[in-house]
Design an enzyme around this catalytic site. Structure first.
Site, PDB file in Angstrom:
ATOM      1  CG  HIS A   1      55.594  31.247  35.702  1.00  0.00           C
ATOM      2  ND1 HIS A   1      56.594  30.372  36.068  1.00  0.00           N
ATOM      3  CD2 HIS A   1      56.223  32.406  35.364  1.00  0.00           C
ATOM      4  CE1 HIS A   1      57.766  30.967  35.932  1.00  0.00           C
ATOM      5  NE2 HIS A   1      57.573  32.206  35.518  1.00  0.00           N
TER       6      HIS A   1
ATOM      7  NE  ARG B   1      57.681  34.095  38.053  1.00  0.00           N
ATOM      8  CZ  ARG B   1      57.993  33.176  38.946  1.00  0.00           C
ATOM      9  NH1 ARG B   1      57.149  32.891  39.913  1.00  0.00           N
ATOM     10  NH2 ARG B   1      59.130  32.530  38.872  1.00  0.00           N
TER      11      ARG B   1
ATOM     12  NE  ARG C   1      63.463  28.452  37.492  1.00  0.00           N
ATOM     13  CZ  ARG C   1      62.936  29.663  37.439  1.00  0.00           C
ATOM     14  NH1 ARG C   1      61.725  29.888  37.935  1.00  0.00           N
ATOM     15  NH2 ARG C   1      63.614  30.663  36.899  1.00  0.00           N
TER      16      ARG C   1
ATOM     17  CG  ASN D   1      56.568  36.501  34.861  1.00  0.00           C
ATOM     18  OD1 ASN D   1      55.909  35.512  34.556  1.00  0.00           O
ATOM     19  ND2 ASN D   1      57.868  36.444  35.074  1.00  0.00           N
TER      20      ASN D   1
END
Length: 306
Positions: A177, A90, A153, A122
């Site tokens: 993240h 990202r 997840r 992102n």
């Protein structure tokens, strides 16, 4: 009570978020923004078409690029996406998305906005810190979705492993993240049972990689990811608007490390009520957290050192 949400960016994620907010009746008004004004108008029209089939009326406005409409918004979601989606790291999106955010946020603040910013764009943690810097708002009023989706997840992955509903799994993914995120195994429970000892170190790393790669695998298969992050974002917005005081792993400001990073915090109507302690993490988990903070911090400084 009028609860107005602005969504800046109507790609797959922004549009799916609007859909989630309308179908769940989370707010009373949504204003959509995007450079592609015809798309915004079409998204708004289609959302209006489904209003007769949902439980609560939501006013849908196509704002285009008129950010003055956000002056009295309660919460703004930054959901700008890159023009090229297939990027595993990202951080590769940073140059493009940071430029867009640095252009748009001052315009929103000039319009008189005085609410809460929630970021999806992102790289989430870096962009969240950029929004905080550009907006000048208090740190409690700027947060990102952070590792909320990664935690979902993780719960899905372990739920499949144990053949239980993912809601039976608790615990957190922490840090960036992105590539340096990690499962805080000391926090993971199946009902009341700690699951860490059920896995060898090699198995823990394998499961961590499965969680980290889950988004990339979805991206490869369908070209984008949107359902998971839109659902996570809708839940975070609901928590804020309901003043629910719930704990979620989001991207918040870590004062000691001077960086925005994914960790548990209490959310309420003011945004971030309290950033919770990491005292229960193991020494190894704290080391991973520090390394992840460093990755985010270095990327943030790249934006502002040029």
């Amino acid at each position: 009570m009028n609860q107005k949400i602005g969504i800046v960016g109507c790609g797959h994620v922004g549009s799916d978020l609007a859909f989630s907010l309308v179908t769940q009746g989370i707010c009373s008004e949504i204003i959509l923004f995007d450079q592609a004004e015809e798309k915004v108008a079409s998204e708004a029209m289609e959302l209006r078409d489904m209003l007769s089939a949902v439980q609560r009326h939501t006013k849908i406005v196509a704002g285009g690029t008129d950010y003055t409409l956000l002056a009295d918004a309660d919460l703004i979601v930054m959901a700008i996406g890159p023009t090229t989606l297939l990027r595993e790291d990202r951080m590769e999106e940073l140059k493009e998305t940071s430029a867009a955010v640095r252009s748009i946020v001052p315009q929103i603040m000039k319009a008189g906005f005085d609410g809460i910013f929630m970021n999806i764009t992102n790289p989430c943690d870096v962009i969240t810190q950029i929004i905080a810097k550009e907006s000048g708002l208090g740190k409690e009023r700027v947060f990102g979705t952070g590792t909320a989706l990664d935690t979902m997840r993780m719960r899905s992955t372990l739920g499949e492993h144990f053949d239980v509903a993912p809601t039976s799994i608790t615990g957190y993914v922490l840090g960036e993240h992105g590539e340096s995120q990690f499962i805080a195994w000391s926090s993971v429970r199946l009902a009341n049972e700690a699951v860490e000892k059920r896995f060898s170190l090699a198995e823990q790393e394998m499961l961590k990689e499965q969680v980290r790669a889950r988004g990339w695998n979805i991206l490869l298969g369908k070209g984008w990811t949107s359902f998971g992050i839109a659902t996570a974002a809708a839940e975070l917005i609901s928590i804020v608007l309901r003043d629910a005081h719930e704990v979620m792993p989001v991207s918040v400001y870590d004062e000691k490390r001077d960086v925005y990073v994914g960790r548990p915090a209490i959310l309420n109507k003011s945004g971030i009520k309290e950033v919770l302690s990491l005292a229960d993490l193991t020494i190894e988990e704290l080391e991973r957290y520090e390394k992840s903070c460093l990755v985010i911090k270095q990327a943030f400084h790249e934006v502002y050192s040029k």
